[in-house]
Design an enzyme around this catalytic site. Structure first.
Site, PDB file in Angstrom:
ATOM      1  CG  HIS A  47      13.156   0.899  23.615  1.00 48.80           C
ATOM      2  ND1 HIS A  47      13.190  -0.427  23.237  1.00 48.80           N
ATOM      3  CD2 HIS A  47      14.197   1.493  22.991  1.00 48.80           C
ATOM      4  CE1 HIS A  47      14.198  -0.619  22.426  1.00 48.80           C
ATOM      5  NE2 HIS A  47      14.835   0.523  22.257  1.00 48.80           N
ATOM      6  CG  HIS A  93      15.217  -3.514  15.866  1.00 50.21           C
ATOM      7  ND1 HIS A  93      15.211  -3.031  14.591  1.00 50.21           N
ATOM      8  CD2 HIS A  93      15.338  -2.431  16.666  1.00 50.21           C
ATOM      9  CE1 HIS A  93      15.327  -1.715  14.620  1.00 50.21           C
ATOM     10  NE2 HIS A  93      15.414  -1.326  15.850  1.00 50.21           N
ATOM     11  CD  GLU A 310      13.634   5.433  17.109  1.00 47.32           C
ATOM     12  OE1 GLU A 310      13.688   4.299  16.608  1.00 47.32           O
ATOM     13  OE2 GLU A 310      13.201   5.665  18.243  1.00 47.32           O
ATOM     14  CG  ASN A 531      16.981  -4.378  24.724  1.00 49.06           C
ATOM     15  OD1 ASN A 531      16.442  -5.139  23.928  1.00 49.06           O
ATOM     16  ND2 ASN A 531      16.506  -3.183  24.970  1.00 49.06           N
TER      17      ASN A 531
END
Lengths: 746, 238
Positions: A47, A93, A310, A531
């Site tokens: 990621h 997400h 996070e 991404n």
């Protein structure tokens, strides 16, 4: 509390291979501490590190006169007229949303908003791209409803309109839904700020929420496959607070304008660790952080937890050494905490202390840049090649009318009004074209120009032919944007795939990226960032390959934006582009023959570019009353959508169209439902018809004057060489607008 | 030129749109921060839409206790013009400056879409420039827009002509009597759920909302709300 001993098992639990671990030991010249292991685990996760994708991403075109900021920052930036610029980015997400749809989706929206406003841009639009399993399953309905509500509640509260998106349903997403969120912001180009720490002695501050135990190792979670155990990851899903986000947005923009700070970054994936390490590496400096100064939500948090939390709605700011007081005053105005936690150093080390003791000491640049890069094997799954070469078994033969109604009733084709009605689409009073058309269009206040925005991807094409599918994704996004009259400027991408460690998946990835790169070069739309989301796998297998593209377009005049739907009886209807026998991967075969296979339509990028020119030039000359892209569901669905009208029109228009000019050997079904690229349906006042034909001729685009817009609430009639459709438009509307509410029990 | 104070709560998100719409109508519009208690000689106050203080408890429930609300209440009690849009309407109800309350939408979902509303009263500072009975298309965007009131209050609202806007063709949220906007008995405080500031220019799809803001300036020209009431002929008593 003492830290656990570093053992091979612990290393493995941190998703680091033994080779990666050996590299870490060599870099440090010693065994890492527990917090250091956590840091490497996060920053060297797929990621954060893009370790499997980086060599491929480097093949994307990323430059052009319009590019202010390409990949590598929090968001890409493109130049607009009048000193303005647009910052935009899309991000996934997926994993959090699979286990906790509401918070997973909400925090996805929150994270992407922060990526944009940390560039100094005010967010002006949100978009999304969502994938779920079929709605006949209760779990999929639960995920779908939760994700939509999560995105809505977050964006609505922060006050950023959702201007578009796409939702699709296929069995390949049942175990692993996809939730991609895109944010678009505007700024004056001179106000752009980058996330690079500099100035030895400058002060690091955290601003916003306190640090809690939520979301620890989210980045690592996002880099593994979903299993039956994934529900246990629910505590790793962060919880969103859009009210704090709104305060953070206003405070950040005020800070950026104030000249008190030199850099600002969201504490997103891998929290404090990635934000501080990345800012230091970009600036070529070191940082020293006193972890005991970080404000926490609960006592007893360890350095490891503080580094990897996070918790949402937190920013890291580098303030000029003598401006800490001013920074804290601005934060206080917005009822936010701002706490000095460290400083910029000149030794290039990434160093953290805890109660006076050094607990982390890593060479900063190596930490971020020396992650191993992998070149996985890529090989097409022979089953896909076979599927591509096949055609459906003789299925029940649908009359053209019945086939059209079946398509309009399928969740993938049907109106997504049920979705976008839950998103505020008009806040900021700048919405020119709301969701429900080809692309969203917004104005920039007190300026003439407008911005068109769209996300796109047809994963059926990518699954069957990743190269053509990648091209098609960019081409369709460009076409959608151009239908509003906007010139496509550039893209951001969100590449959702399964595990790159499997050769068949990596083949999909590599080929789809090659297609995207070729299309972007041909259409002049560079990639400005994005991404990669790998490991979208569940016990039922990998998701369909889904490289989503978010496209930005520029309209020289917002007030000339072209809507998608017919507007006036008596207007002429034109079809631009060629219709070929291309039913591979079509909605028609999927819905009417239960078959997703065949060779998907091929994109001729030259034709596509000329079509964009035609749509943009025609709009500039005010030739069109409406323009609509022809894609999923083919000409049949496109014509029906033109007639049915927008989601809040009380009634549709009749349409009388003659397609007999498409001669043999095309069958009625091929004419209606082939998904050939490079096509659009436009309507215009009859006086403009000659000018349009002349312009299309100049640009070498095939053009068919197909018919006329009929009366309000009239009949939808399509005449074919071997069949016809004749339905009241009211019936089409009823099917098209009720398909999703009916399935959702509304 | 009217002085129009646009109140900014933490979580307001229509403040800039509202300020812009008031200025476009010719007013001297400016922000007043929620911690301030000085309205700076405002002729009119507008509470804009948004999610004041996050609205985690109940829409508008916290905002009513903010320092600025004391000043707004004093302004209203003195007969000054006050408009609440969406969240502002919710706050005015919570603060007791308007009758009734706004509850969760009947279908329990946030709803963002254009609606048709009819102007039922033109004798308020914010609707004076409309024709009575005019039908407007305005956007709504709310989760808590279902107007409720006890039966006696509802009867009084109707009898006194305090319903300012009413949904026509479709009631999107289950509001009592299709109510989408009301005013107080003094007619100087108005709350509406639709967002007129989002539809005040052709580029935004229409300008049906512009007159909400133009009404303030028109009132300025004639000086007296009373004159307009007399023209309207329905509420001479007030």
């Amino acid at each position: 509390m003492t830290d656990p001993k570093i053992t091979p098992e612990l290393v493995q639990e941190h998703n680091l291979t033994s080779e990666e671990y050996a590299r870490i030991v060599a870099m440090l010249g010693r065994t890492p501490t527990f917090p250091e292991l956590g840091i490497f685990s996060a920053l060297w996760s797929e990621h954060c590190s893009y370790k499997h994708s980086r060599p491929i991403l480097k093949t994307f075109p990323t430059t052009g006169p319009q590019v202010v900021q390409g990949p590598g920052e929090n968001a890409g930036v493109l130049r607009l007229p009048g000193g303005w610029a647009v910052a935009f980015k899309i991000e996934s997400h997926n994993h959090p949303s699979a286990v906790e749809p509401y918070q997973g989706a909400a925090t996805g929206a929150g994270g992407i908003l922060r990526d944009v406003f940390t560039m100094g841009a005010r967010p002006v639009a949100l978009l999304n791209s969502l994938r779920f399993g079929p709605l006949d399953d209760g779990r999929n309905r639960y995920l779908f409803a939760g994700v939509v509500r999560g995105i809505g509640d977050y964006g609505n509260c922060v006050g950023v309109p959702t201007l578009g998106g796409e939702v699709d349903f296929a069995p390949g997403y049942a175990g692993n839904p996809l939730v991609n969120a895109m944010c678009v912001g505007v700024l004056k180009e001179k106000d752009l700020i980058k996330a690079a720490a500099h100035g030895v002695g400058n002060v690091l501050l955290t601003i916003g929420s306190r640090t809690g135990r939520d979301g620890i190792h989210g980045a690592s979670f996002a880099s593994e496959e979903l299993t039956h155990e994934s529900d246990k990851r629910r505590p790793q899903v962060q919880v969103g607070d859009p009210f704090t986000e709104k305060l953070l947005l206003e405070a950040s923009l005020e800070l950026i304008a104030s000249d008190h700070i030199v850099a600002i970054q969201d504490m997103g994936a891998a929290g404090l660790t990635s934000s501080s390490a990345e800012m230091a590496a970009r600036g070529g400096v070191g940082v020293e952080i006193d972890l005991s100064k970080v404000p926490t939500r609960e006592p007893g948090m360890t350095p490891y937890e503080i580094l990897l939390s996070e918790s949402q709605e937190r920013m890291l700011v580098v303030a000029k050494a003598d401006r800490v007081k001013e920074v804290r005053a601005i934060a206080a105005k917005w009822d936010l905490d701002a706490t000095p936690i460290g400083k910029v150093t000149d030794d290039g080390m990434y160093r953290c202390t805890w109660q006076g003791k050094v607990v982390v000491e890593i060479p900063g640049r190596q930490l971020v840049e020396d992650c191993p890069v992998y070149y996985p094997e890529a090989k097409e799954d022979p089953a896909v090649a076979k599927l591509r070469a096949s055609t459906p078994h003789a299925a029940r033969s649908y009359a053209p009318s019945d086939a059209l109604l079946a398509l309009l009733d399928s969740a993938s084709v049907a109106s997504k009004k049920w979705v976008f009605e839950q998103y505020d689409s008009t806040v900021q009073a700048s919405t020119v074209i709301p969701p429900g058309g080809d692309a969203g269009v917004l104005r920039v206040r007190h300026e003439d120009f407008g911005i068109a925005v769209k996300t796109d991807c047809n994963s059926r094409y990518v699954r069957l032919d990743p190269y053509e599918g990648g091209k098609a994704t960019v081409a369709e996004a460009a076409r959608n944007v151009a239908c509003t009259g906007a010139r496509p400027l550039g893209i951001t991408d969100c590449l959702n795939f399964g595990s790159p460690e499997r050769a068949a998946v990596f083949y999909q990835f590599r080929e789809a990226c090659r297609g995207i790169a070729d299309a972007c070069r041909a259409l002049g739309t560079p990639v400005t960032g994005g991404n990669v989301s790998f490991y979208n796998e569940s016990p039922t297998g990998a998701v369909d390959p889904t490289p989503v593209v978010g496209m930005i377009g520029l309209l020289t005049r917002a007030d000339r934006a072209v809507p998608s739907h017919a507007r006036s009886p008596g207007d002429a209807v034109f079809v631009f582009g060629d219709t070929r026998a291309e039913l591979g991967g079509s909605a028609y075969w999927e819905v009417c023959a239960d078959f997703v296979g065949g060779q998907p339509p091929r994109v001729n990028l030259e034709d596509e570019k000329r079509l964009v020119d035609l749509l943009v030039t025609g709009a500039e000359r005010s030739l069109f009353r409406s323009a609509h892209d022809c894609s999923h569901g083919g000409l049949g669905v496109a014509l029906a959508e033109v007639a049915m009208g927008g989601p809040y029109q009380e009634l549709g228009f009749g349409l009388d169209v003659d397609l007999t000019a498409y001669s043999a050997p095309l069958t009625a079904h091929q004419v209606l439902f082939s998904e050939s690229h490079g096509r659009a349906v436009i309507t215009c006042s009859p006086e403009r018809a000659a000018a349009i034909q002349a312009l299309a001729g100049e640009l070498g685009i095939p053009v068919l004057r197909a018919g006329t817009v009929g009366p309000v609430n009239g009949g939808f009639r399509v005449t074919l060489r071997d069949g016809q459709i004749e339905e009241p438009v009211a019936r089409l509307r009823d099917v098209y607008f009720s398909a999703i509410p009916r399935r959702m029990g509304d | 030129m009217q002085r129009v104070a646009v109140v900014v709560f933490p979580g307001s998100n229509c403040d800039a749109d509202t300020l812009d719409a008031a200025r476009a109508a010719g007013s001297d519009a400016y922000y007043v921060w929620h911690k301030d208690t000085d309205l700076q000689r405002a002729d009119a106050v507008i509470l804009p839409g948004g999610f004041s203080y996050g609205d985690y408890l109940r829409s508008g429930a916290i905002a009513r206790f903010s320092p600025v609300l004391r000043a707004v209440t004093a302004h209203a009690r003195a007969g000054g013009a006050v408009l609440g849009i969406c969240n502002g309407f919710q706050i005015l109800c919570e603060a007791g400056l308007l009758p009734g309350a706004l509850m969760r939408n009947a279908r329990l979902k946030f709803l963002s879409r254009p609606v048709r509303v009819r102007v039922e009263a033109t004798d308020t500072p914010f609707t004076a420039s409309y024709e009575r009975g005019a039908e407007l298309t305005l956007p709504i965007a709310h989760g808590d827009g279902r107007y409720v009131a006890d039966s006696q209050t509802a009867a009084e609202l109707e009898a006194n002509g305090q319903v300012v806007l009413r949904y026509v063709t479709e009631n999107p949220n289950g509001s009592l009597h299709d109510i989408s906007g009301v005013c107080n008995a003094g007619r100087n405080v108005v709350g509406i759920m639709p967002h007129p500031e989002r539809r005040n220019a052709q580029v935004l799809g229409g300008q049906d909302g512009a007159r909400v803001f133009l009404s303030l300036e028109a009132r300025n020209a004639t000086q007296h709300v009373g004159d307009l009431r007399a023209v309207d002929g329905r509420h001479l008593r007030v």
